[in-house]
Design an enzyme around this catalytic site. Structure first.
Site, PDB file in Angstrom:
ATOM      1  N   HIS A 213       0.838  -1.204   0.000  1.00 64.30           N
ATOM      2  CA  HIS A 213       0.000   0.000   0.000  1.00 64.30           C
ATOM      3  C   HIS A 213       0.874   1.256   0.000  1.00 64.30           C
ATOM      4  O   HIS A 213       1.903   1.295   0.673  1.00 64.30           O
ATOM      5  CB  HIS A 213      -0.954  -0.001   1.202  1.00 64.30           C
ATOM      6  CG  HIS A 213      -2.106  -0.920   0.999  1.00 64.30           C
ATOM      7  ND1 HIS A 213      -3.350  -0.483   0.632  1.00 64.30           N
ATOM      8  CD2 HIS A 213      -2.175  -2.265   1.051  1.00 64.30           C
ATOM      9  CE1 HIS A 213      -4.149  -1.526   0.486  1.00 64.30           C
ATOM     10  NE2 HIS A 213      -3.460  -2.618   0.727  1.00 64.30           N
ATOM     11  N   PRO A 214       0.448   2.269  -0.735  1.00 66.56           N
ATOM     12  CA  PRO A 214       1.249   3.501  -0.780  1.00 66.56           C
ATOM     13  C   PRO A 214       1.031   4.345   0.469  1.00 66.56           C
ATOM     14  O   PRO A 214      -0.003   4.234   1.132  1.00 66.56           O
ATOM     15  CB  PRO A 214       0.687   4.230  -2.003  1.00 66.56           C
ATOM     16  CG  PRO A 214      -0.755   3.804  -2.044  1.00 66.56           C
ATOM     17  CD  PRO A 214      -0.739   2.350  -1.578  1.00 66.56           C
TER      18      PRO A 214
ATOM     19  N   GLU B 211      -8.875   7.295  -4.917  1.00 71.48           N
ATOM     20  CA  GLU B 211      -9.352   7.283  -3.537  1.00 71.48           C
ATOM     21  C   GLU B 211      -8.750   8.438  -2.743  1.00 71.48           C
ATOM     22  O   GLU B 211      -9.444   9.108  -1.973  1.00 71.48           O
ATOM     23  CB  GLU B 211      -9.017   5.929  -2.891  1.00 71.48           C
ATOM     24  CG  GLU B 211      -9.838   4.786  -3.471  1.00 71.48           C
ATOM     25  CD  GLU B 211      -9.244   3.404  -3.269  1.00 71.48           C
ATOM     26  OE1 GLU B 211      -9.890   2.433  -3.687  1.00 71.48           O
ATOM     27  OE2 GLU B 211      -8.132   3.283  -2.714  1.00 71.48           O
ATOM     28  N   GLN B 212      -7.458   8.684  -2.932  1.00 67.83           N
ATOM     29  CA  GLN B 212      -6.797   9.761  -2.198  1.00 67.83           C
ATOM     30  C   GLN B 212      -7.301  11.132  -2.659  1.00 67.83           C
ATOM     31  O   GLN B 212      -7.494  12.030  -1.841  1.00 67.83           O
ATOM     32  CB  GLN B 212      -5.280   9.648  -2.351  1.00 67.83           C
ATOM     33  CG  GLN B 212      -4.728   8.452  -1.597  1.00 67.83           C
ATOM     34  CD  GLN B 212      -3.213   8.454  -1.506  1.00 67.83           C
ATOM     35  OE1 GLN B 212      -2.594   9.503  -1.468  1.00 67.83           O
ATOM     36  NE2 GLN B 212      -2.626   7.275  -1.452  1.00 67.83           N
TER      37      GLN B 212
ATOM     38  N   PHE C 151       0.908   3.423   6.695  1.00 68.24           N
ATOM     39  CA  PHE C 151      -0.401   3.683   7.290  1.00 68.24           C
ATOM     40  C   PHE C 151      -1.471   3.376   6.257  1.00 68.24           C
ATOM     41  O   PHE C 151      -1.437   3.875   5.136  1.00 68.24           O
ATOM     42  CB  PHE C 151      -0.477   5.151   7.723  1.00 68.24           C
ATOM     43  CG  PHE C 151      -1.807   5.563   8.263  1.00 68.24           C
ATOM     44  CD1 PHE C 151      -2.275   5.073   9.464  1.00 68.24           C
ATOM     45  CD2 PHE C 151      -2.598   6.464   7.558  1.00 68.24           C
ATOM     46  CE1 PHE C 151      -3.503   5.464   9.973  1.00 68.24           C
ATOM     47  CE2 PHE C 151      -3.828   6.865   8.063  1.00 68.24           C
ATOM     48  CZ  PHE C 151      -4.278   6.364   9.266  1.00 68.24           C
ATOM     49  N   ILE C 152      -2.427   2.524   6.615  1.00 68.61           N
ATOM     50  CA  ILE C 152      -3.500   2.120   5.708  1.00 68.61           C
ATOM     51  C   ILE C 152      -4.821   2.551   6.319  1.00 68.61           C
ATOM     52  O   ILE C 152      -5.124   2.239   7.468  1.00 68.61           O
ATOM     53  CB  ILE C 152      -3.479   0.597   5.478  1.00 68.61           C
ATOM     54  CG1 ILE C 152      -2.130   0.181   4.875  1.00 68.61           C
ATOM     55  CG2 ILE C 152      -4.639   0.179   4.578  1.00 68.61           C
ATOM     56  CD1 ILE C 152      -1.893  -1.326   4.850  1.00 68.61           C
TER      57      ILE C 152
ATOM     58  N   ALA D 196      -9.033   3.328   4.934  1.00 72.06           N
ATOM     59  CA  ALA D 196     -10.055   3.475   3.894  1.00 72.06           C
ATOM     60  C   ALA D 196     -10.494   4.934   3.924  1.00 72.06           C
ATOM     61  O   ALA D 196     -11.154   5.363   4.867  1.00 72.06           O
ATOM     62  CB  ALA D 196     -11.230   2.540   4.158  1.00 72.06           C
ATOM     63  N   VAL D 197     -10.089   5.702   2.927  1.00 76.54           N
ATOM     64  CA  VAL D 197     -10.288   7.147   2.975  1.00 76.54           C
ATOM     65  C   VAL D 197     -11.633   7.593   2.429  1.00 76.54           C
ATOM     66  O   VAL D 197     -11.991   8.765   2.582  1.00 76.54           O
ATOM     67  CB  VAL D 197      -9.140   7.910   2.256  1.00 76.54           C
ATOM     68  CG1 VAL D 197      -7.809   7.645   2.950  1.00 76.54           C
ATOM     69  CG2 VAL D 197      -9.076   7.568   0.779  1.00 76.54           C
TER      70      VAL D 197
END
Length: 177
Positions: A74-75, A90-91, A122-123, A125-126
């Site tokens: 994950h980025p 998403e971001q 850090f993950i 769901a945004v």
């Protein structure tokens, strides 16, 4: 997206061979087509929820090192590094593409501290969150113990992948008998 991609259904997914299935669903879990590969054998699926549940179980039952690789794939949020198109969209939806220089610096510092402590980014769901929610969440979660944060990261991946699957397969409830 092609018209075919926009009209995917659970029936079309069930009719796919393994290669087609992995091509269609391999990006649901960030850089981890192995999740779709592992889930394929459990079809046919009766709903998007069942498919998602099988995919989550495939990810969670993998060897520890493979789960760690999934977490690490994950980025960082608000990074200027290359991210997948799904992550970028998403971001952007959460306003992470519109951070002030001060917010970007704070988020970069928090991301670095988090990654140093946990060895994965850090993950979160945004979807439905704004940049202030995200900065607050990472500020709180960076202080957790590893075991708790590992579970939280997997929980967040479950939310992210659920959103992605429902976007890809937008079947309405009650359409299947």
């Amino acid at each position: 997206m092609s018209a075919e991609t926009n009209s995917l259904t659970i029936d079309k997914i069930n009719g796919m061979d393994k290669e087609q299935f992995v091509t269609a669903l391999g990006g649901i879990f960030e850089h981890s087509p192995w999740v779709a590969e592992g889930a394929y054998q459990h079809g046919p699926f009766h709903s998007v929820e069942e498919l998602h549940s099988v995919m989550l179980e495939t990810a969670r039952s993998a060897p520890h090192s493979q789960i760690e690789a999934l977490l690490r794939s994950h980025p960082d949020l608000a990074t200027r590094l290359q991210v997948t198109p799904l992550s970028a969209a998403e971001q952007q939806g959460a306003g992470l593409d519109r951070l002030t220089p001060e917010e970007f610096k704070l988020l970069t510092e928090l991301n670095a501290a988090y990654t140093e402590k946990f060895s994965f980014p850090f993950i979160l769901a945004v979807r439905g969150k704004n940049k202030d929610d995200i900065i607050k969440a990472i500020g709180e979660r960076v202080n957790r113990p590893l075991e708790e944060e590992w579970e939280q990261a997997l929980h967040e991946i479950g939310k992210i992948t659920g959103f992605r699957l429902h976007d890809l397969l937008p079947e309405t409830e009650g359409t299947e008998s």
